[in-house]
Scaffold this motif. Structure first.
Motif, PDB file in Angstrom:
ATOM      1  N   UNK A   1       0.853  -1.190   0.000  1.00 34.34           N
ATOM      2  CA  UNK A   1       0.000   0.000   0.000  1.00 34.34           C
ATOM      3  C   UNK A   1       0.891   1.244   0.000  1.00 34.34           C
ATOM      4  N   UNK A   2       0.420   2.296  -0.653  1.00 31.45           N
ATOM      5  CA  UNK A   2       1.184   3.547  -0.673  1.00 31.45           C
ATOM      6  C   UNK A   2       0.961   4.290   0.646  1.00 31.45           C
ATOM      7  N   UNK A   3       1.959   5.071   1.008  1.00 27.38           N
ATOM      8  CA  UNK A   3       1.805   5.857   2.236  1.00 27.38           C
ATOM      9  C   UNK A   3       0.716   6.908   1.999  1.00 27.38           C
ATOM     10  N   UNK A   4      -0.038   7.213   3.042  1.00 25.32           N
ATOM     11  CA  UNK A   4      -1.146   8.154   2.889  1.00 25.32           C
ATOM     12  C   UNK A   4      -0.638   9.585   2.736  1.00 25.32           C
ATOM     13  N   UNK A   5       0.636   9.815   3.053  1.00 29.09           N
ATOM     14  CA  UNK A   5       1.182  11.167   2.970  1.00 29.09           C
ATOM     15  C   UNK A   5       0.901  11.978   4.231  1.00 29.09           C
ATOM     16  N   UNK A   6       0.037  11.450   5.104  1.00 27.28           N
ATOM     17  CA  UNK A   6      -0.274  12.160   6.355  1.00 27.28           C
ATOM     18  C   UNK A   6       0.878  11.958   7.345  1.00 27.28           C
ATOM     19  N   UNK A   7       1.286  13.016   8.056  1.00 28.15           N
ATOM     20  CA  UNK A   7       2.344  12.824   9.055  1.00 28.15           C
ATOM     21  C   UNK A   7       1.882  11.878  10.169  1.00 28.15           C
ATOM     22  N   UNK A   8       2.724  10.931  10.549  1.00 26.21           N
ATOM     23  CA  UNK A   8       2.369   9.974  11.595  1.00 26.21           C
ATOM     24  C   UNK A   8       3.153  10.307  12.859  1.00 26.21           C
ATOM     25  N   UNK A   9       2.669   9.802  13.986  1.00 26.54           N
ATOM     26  CA  UNK A   9       3.386  10.068  15.235  1.00 26.54           C
ATOM     27  C   UNK A   9       4.711   9.291  15.252  1.00 26.54           C
ATOM     28  N   UNK A  10       4.650   8.012  14.868  1.00 27.73           N
ATOM     29  CA  UNK A  10       5.861   7.203  14.749  1.00 27.73           C
ATOM     30  C   UNK A  10       5.907   6.698  13.311  1.00 27.73           C
ATOM     31  N   UNK A  11       6.874   7.170  12.547  1.00 27.15           N
ATOM     32  CA  UNK A  11       6.902   6.850  11.121  1.00 27.15           C
ATOM     33  C   UNK A  11       8.101   5.963  10.819  1.00 27.15           C
ATOM     34  N   UNK A  12       7.859   4.686  10.471  1.00 30.81           N
ATOM     35  CA  UNK A  12       8.947   3.757  10.161  1.00 30.81           C
ATOM     36  C   UNK A  12       9.208   3.670   8.654  1.00 30.81           C
ATOM     37  N   UNK A  13       8.640   4.596   7.922  1.00 32.06           N
ATOM     38  CA  UNK A  13       8.831   4.584   6.470  1.00 32.06           C
ATOM     39  C   UNK A  13      10.323   4.724   6.161  1.00 32.06           C
ATOM     40  N   UNK A  14      10.863   3.801   5.339  1.00 32.26           N
ATOM     41  CA  UNK A  14      12.284   3.881   4.993  1.00 32.26           C
ATOM     42  C   UNK A  14      12.434   4.656   3.695  1.00 32.26           C
ATOM     43  N   UNK A  15      13.678   5.092   3.447  1.00 30.49           N
ATOM     44  CA  UNK A  15      13.992   5.691   2.149  1.00 30.49           C
ATOM     45  C   UNK A  15      13.489   7.113   1.979  1.00 30.49           C
ATOM     46  N   UNK A  16      13.003   7.741   3.073  1.00 30.37           N
ATOM     47  CA  UNK A  16      12.538   9.115   2.915  1.00 30.37           C
ATOM     48  C   UNK A  16      13.749  10.054   2.896  1.00 30.37           C
TER      49      UNK A  16
END
Ligand code: PLP
Length: 308
Positions: free
Chosen positions: A88-103
């Motif tokens: 799934x694609x990231x929603x683009x909304x800022x998260x409290x804890x964001x483990x998204x890699x490669x940003x």
């Protein structure tokens, strides 16, 4: 015309009548009729009443709302892609804890030099607004030739470099030109799903190769006769992070030479090392021309560029 109020061959209202009915000037109505005549909806002639074109067969007006797609069957490739589950694609909304890699840190992007360089290129190289070579801009490929030698120890000619829309397109191209449905491909397990899907889409058979704390376990590379290539991330195994040691690199190259197979080296973040010089790309020690090296600007600049 579309809903059948005006029928094929029938007359259309005079410009004067229509202008009065809609409360607009006759010039506007005349311009509309001229456009309808130019598109073949009506036929006009000096001194004659305008008529709806006699061969006009308009489809029923489309109903509001979504229409079901036509039931035309997809190709075998299309059906394989249709049935794939993708992350799934990231929603683009800022998260409290964001483990998204490669940003990429937006504030580190060299916005000002980038804008200046872009403007200068536009002004100085007007010819670049026209079609360029399909394999990519010559000046960019020359610059990359130098960069790859300095940063990744990789020696090649600019003619060997192809500019693509990020690693994803490079992987997809490799899959399409190297694999047939009856072939097999070796792939790191666990590995980069988006690459695996490109190879799977060709219909070729997946041969998973385990990964341990040193990266791809080269003792388990398949000797299967249908194997055409292996996909690997030797600088920084995705997702476990190991750097493939020299012994395994040599074993991998020997395997490719023996099997006459390709090695797809995905060097997505090979430039990054904390505190030590990045080790050279696998391509740098390949003497047989069996390694296809893939690099990307997504990690160092931005994935929005879609450039690799
Ligand atoms: C293993 C791997 N390869 C390649 C990429 C970059 O892909 P692209 O160049 O298409 O943006 C990523 C990005 O996350 C990745 O994890």
């Amino acid at each position: 015309m579309a809903d059948g109020t005006l029928v094929a061959g029938g007359t259309v209202p005079s410009t004067r009548a229509l202008a009065a009915a809609f409360g607009v000037s006759r010039t506007t109505v005349t311009a509309v009729y001229e456009q309808l005549a130019a598109e073949g909806f009506i036929v006009t002639a000096a001194g004659r009443v305008a008529r709806v074109a006699s061969q006009l067969a308009l489809a029923a007006p489309p109903k509001p709302g979504r229409r079901a797609p036509p039931q035309t069957p997809l190709s075998a490739y299309g059906r394989r892609v249709e049935n794939m589950v993708l992350p799934a694609l990231s929603s683009g909304q800022p998260l409290q804890l964001d483990f998204l890699y490669g940003a990429v840190a937006a504030r580190d992007f060299p916005a000002l030099p980038w804008r200046r360089a872009h403007q200068a290129a536009l002004l100085q190289h007007q010819q670049r607004l026209y079609y360029g070579p399909p394999e990519g801009d010559v000046a960019l490929r020359r610059a990359l030739q130098g960069y790859l030698a300095r940063a990744r120890g990789l020696l090649c000619n600019a003619e060997q470099i192809v500019i693509v829309h990020g690693s994803q397109q490079a992987i997809d191209l490799c899959a399409r030109v190297l694999l047939d449905p009856e072939d097999a491909f070796a792939f790191e397990d666990p590995g980069y799903l988006m690459a695996r899907r490109c190879f799977e889409a060709t219909g070729a058979r997946l041969l998973p190769v385990p990964v341990d704390d040193l990266g791809l376990d080269t003792t388990q590379l398949p000797e299967h006769r249908a194997v055409r290539l292996v996909y690997t991330t030797p600088s920084h195994q995705f997702p476990l992070g190991a750097m493939l040691p020299i012994g395994r690199r040599q074993e991998l190259l020997r395997w490719a030479a023996r099997r006459q197979a390709w090695i797809i080296e995905d060097d997505y973040d090979g430039e990054f090392r904390y505190g030590q010089r990045p080790i050279d790309a696998l391509h740098a020690i390949d003497t047989q021309g069996r390694v296809l090296y893939i690099g990307t600007f997504s990690t160092a600049l931005s994935p929005q560029l879609r450039l690799g």
